[in-house]
Enzyme design. Structure first.
Site, PDB file in Angstrom:
ATOM      1  N   HIS A 130     -30.761 -15.345 -15.534  1.00  9.82           N
ATOM      2  CA  HIS A 130     -30.958 -15.145 -16.986  1.00  9.82           C
ATOM      3  C   HIS A 130     -31.976 -16.191 -17.457  1.00  9.82           C
ATOM      4  CE1 HIS A 130     -29.903 -15.457 -21.288  1.00  9.82           C
ATOM      5  NE2 HIS A 130     -29.338 -14.275 -21.182  1.00  9.82           N
ATOM      6  N   ASP A 207     -24.348 -21.199 -13.290  1.00 11.45           N
ATOM      7  CA  ASP A 207     -24.342 -20.549 -14.597  1.00 11.45           C
ATOM      8  C   ASP A 207     -23.195 -19.546 -14.555  1.00 11.45           C
ATOM      9  OD1 ASP A 207     -24.620 -18.794 -16.672  1.00 11.45           O
ATOM     10  OD2 ASP A 207     -26.775 -18.466 -16.411  1.00 11.45           O
ATOM     11  N   GLN A 210     -21.253 -15.195 -16.803  1.00 15.00           N
ATOM     12  CA  GLN A 210     -20.676 -13.883 -16.438  1.00 15.00           C
ATOM     13  C   GLN A 210     -19.607 -14.034 -15.356  1.00 15.00           C
ATOM     14  OE1 GLN A 210     -21.450 -11.307 -18.199  1.00 15.00           O
ATOM     15  NE2 GLN A 210     -23.399 -11.868 -19.137  1.00 15.00           N
ATOM     16  N   LYS A 233     -18.301 -14.638 -24.382  1.00 16.99           N
ATOM     17  CA  LYS A 233     -18.245 -13.620 -23.320  1.00 16.99           C
ATOM     18  C   LYS A 233     -16.848 -13.557 -22.712  1.00 16.99           C
ATOM     19  CE  LYS A 233     -23.076 -14.290 -22.147  1.00 16.99           C
ATOM     20  NZ  LYS A 233     -23.763 -13.225 -22.885  1.00 16.99           N
ATOM     21  N   CYS A 371     -32.756 -10.326 -20.914  1.00 12.36           N
ATOM     22  CA  CYS A 371     -33.149 -11.736 -20.741  1.00 12.36           C
ATOM     23  C   CYS A 371     -33.224 -12.101 -19.264  1.00 12.36           C
ATOM     24  CB  CYS A 371     -32.200 -12.682 -21.471  1.00 12.36           C
ATOM     25  SG  CYS A 371     -32.150 -12.426 -23.232  1.00 12.36           S
TER      26      CYS A 371
HETATM   27  N1  7TS Z   1     -26.466 -16.939 -18.428  1.00 16.97           N
HETATM   28  C1  7TS Z   1     -26.068 -15.678 -18.187  1.00 16.97           C
HETATM   29  C2  7TS Z   1     -25.800 -15.235 -16.779  1.00 16.97           C
HETATM   30  C3  7TS Z   1     -25.881 -14.816 -19.266  1.00 16.97           C
HETATM   31  O1  7TS Z   1     -25.480 -13.568 -19.038  1.00 16.97           O
HETATM   32  C4  7TS Z   1     -26.147 -15.271 -20.585  1.00 16.97           C
HETATM   33  C5  7TS Z   1     -26.053 -14.343 -21.766  1.00 16.97           C
HETATM   34  C6  7TS Z   1     -26.531 -16.593 -20.753  1.00 16.97           C
HETATM   35  C7  7TS Z   1     -26.686 -17.395 -19.658  1.00 16.97           C
HETATM   36  C8  7TS Z   1     -26.725 -17.182 -22.114  1.00 16.97           C
HETATM   37  O2  7TS Z   1     -25.514 -17.266 -22.772  1.00 16.97           O
HETATM   38  P1  7TS Z   1     -25.434 -17.775 -24.302  1.00 16.97           P
HETATM   39  O3  7TS Z   1     -24.020 -17.538 -24.681  1.00 16.97           O
HETATM   40  O4  7TS Z   1     -25.811 -19.202 -24.290  1.00 16.97           O
HETATM   41  O5  7TS Z   1     -26.410 -16.928 -25.060  1.00 16.97           O
HETATM   42  N2  7TS Z   1     -26.239 -12.992 -21.444  1.00 16.97           N
HETATM   43  C9  7TS Z   1     -26.469 -11.966 -22.284  1.00 16.97           C
HETATM   44  C10 7TS Z   1     -26.583 -10.656 -21.854  1.00 16.97           C
HETATM   45  O6  7TS Z   1     -26.488 -10.292 -20.677  1.00 16.97           O
HETATM   46  N3  7TS Z   1     -26.831  -9.866 -22.909  1.00 16.97           N
HETATM   47  O7  7TS Z   1     -26.849 -10.626 -24.016  1.00 16.97           O
HETATM   48  C11 7TS Z   1     -26.628 -11.939 -23.637  1.00 16.97           C
END
Ligand code: 7TS
Length: 413
Positions: A130, A207, A210, A233, A371
């Site tokens: 990501h 990371d 997910q 999430k 992303c």
């Molecule tokens: N890393 C991964 C693997 C992610 O899926 C996401 C967000 C992030 C980092 C960033 O997370 P945040 O909470 O700091 O924004 N992923 C997604 C997605 O798959 N669709 O919208 C956000």
């Protein structure tokens, strides 16, 4: 795979009732919410925990001598204890509360890497990250003359482990890898990657954005040096997240931001920083978000992470089978080990058009590059449609998705 017990299935089936947002019609159809990878819905218990704090207990934390501030502090620090136990960190000093995965990774880039990196040093990531696990490293590399190196993936969306191994070198200062890919659903063999990196004394950041919502995560068993994740999430509020870091590493790192709460003493001659974890928590935090995260953890524990993982694995298998049966379907991300997510393209229907037609049938999916533009480049597509399942989804949601896709095909034929 073994079948879950009857009672486990029953409790998973009951979960759906706990999520008020799932019980609505969209464009005259029951909502089939298949975009939890972007942000998951919240159970009543999380919504109530946040509301209770806001209605009764709101005050700033770590400051007041009065009852409300004590209550707020207790609930906030109590959530930190829940997080510690949930990921099995050794102690609460290793649990830094942030605004989310993105901030957690930026914190490591700026506080751990920036003082350390020399020109020519390398940060090793993978081709499936990501942007939140790419751009913070590019920024710190621009600042220091280090470089980001990406280990390749194959057509199934799996990491090429031999290539990863060969890219580990005496110049590698950190490995940063997704536990689970958000665009492909690939579950990376993180134990193997950690052992290969640590055999060369290279620290590893996972990371886990997910990962944590879908499987039991034990940072001590994994042995990772840093683990980043987001509350929203995993059925908690937005704007809250966690950085786990090994105490010895965090201890040596300078603060990420300056401000209130991260100091012990300030004068114009100099400032003494607060102890862990507060050294990394400048300013008034997202108190209600953290309390909501604590409630989300209670909820996940009440369902049981093994039940969650088993239910979702079965549902993902079903989704991949059902999608695979559609003519003109191209599944993107077919790794042997996967969680939650399936990306796909249908005929030559643009993913945004598909997403819009699906929305009109009550089906919420994500479309675009997720992303993860390097993943899209690898597969030679500008974007995909992506459906992701969570503990509250069921086969009915998948059937609704499949029917809606067939309808879209009719419209475009
Ligand atoms: N890393 C991964 C693997 C992610 O899926 C996401 C967000 C992030 C980092 C960033 O997370 P945040 O909470 O700091 O924004 N992923 C997604 C997605 O798959 N669709 O919208 C956000």
């Amino acid at each position: 795979m073994s079948q879950p017990q009857e009672n486990q299935l029953a409790s998973i089936a009951d979960c759906r009732r706990d999520f008020p947002a799932l019980h609505q019609q969209v464009h005259g159809h029951p909502l089939a919410f298949l975009d939890s990878a972007a942000s998951a819905q919240q159970p009543e218990s999380v919504i109530e925990a946040v509301a209770r704090y806001q209605q009764r207990d709101h005050a700033n934390v770590h400051r007041g001598v009065y009852t409300l501030s004590h209550r707020a502090t207790e609930a906030y620090e109590g959530a930190r204890d829940k997080i510690r136990s949930f990921i099995n960190a050794a102690n609460r000093r290793e649990v830094i509360l942030t605004s989310g995965t993105t901030e957690s990774i930026n914190l490591v880039a700026q506080s751990y890497c920036r003082p350390l990196l020399q020109p020519g040093d390398e940060i090793l990531i993978t081709h499936m990250e990501h942007h939140a696990n790419i751009v913070p490293w590019q920024l710190v590399c621009e600042q220091t003359g280090a470089v980001v190196v990406a280990a390749p993936i194959n057509d199934a969306g799996e990491l090429d482990i031999d290539a990863f191994d060969q890219l580990l070198s005496e110049r590698t200062r950190l490995v940063a890898v997704a536990h689970v890919s958000n665009a492909l659903g690939t579950v990376n063999p993180v134990e193997e990657l950690i052992s290969r990196a640590q055999a060369r004394d290279i620290p590893v950041l996972l990371d886990g954005a997910q990962g944590v919502p879908h499987m039991s995560v034990d940072v001590r068993a994994l042995g990772c040096d840093f683990y980043a994740f987001s509350a929203h999430k995993m059925f908690g509020p937005t704007g809250t997240g966690v950085l786990f870091g090994k105490e010895a590493l965090l201890e040596d790192m300078p603060p990420y931001q300056g401000g209130g709460d991260m100091i012990l003493e300030v004068s114009f001659d100099g400032t003494t920083y607060n102890e862990l974890p507060y050294k990394f928590e400048a300013g008034t935090p997202n108190i209600s978000g953290v309390i909501g995260l604590g409630a989300a953890i209670d909820y996940l524990l009440s369902v049981g992470m093994d039940n969650v993982a088993q239910h979702e694995t079965q549902l993902l298998d079903y989704m991949m089978q059902q999608l695979g049966d559609i003519d003109g379907m191209r599944l993107i991300g077919t790794a042997g080990s996967k969680a939650s997510v399936q990306s796909f393209l249908v005929d030559d229907i643009h993913p945004h058009d598909l997403g819009t037609i699906l929305d009109h049938q009550g089906v919420a999916i994500r479309t675009g590059h997720h992303c993860a533009m390097p993943v899209m480049d690898y597969f030679g597509v500008p974007g995909t449609a992506r459906a992701s399942v969570a503990l509250y989804n069921n086969r009915g949601d998948i059937d609704q998705l499949v029917d809606a896709i067939r309808k879209a095909q009719q419209i475009f034929s």
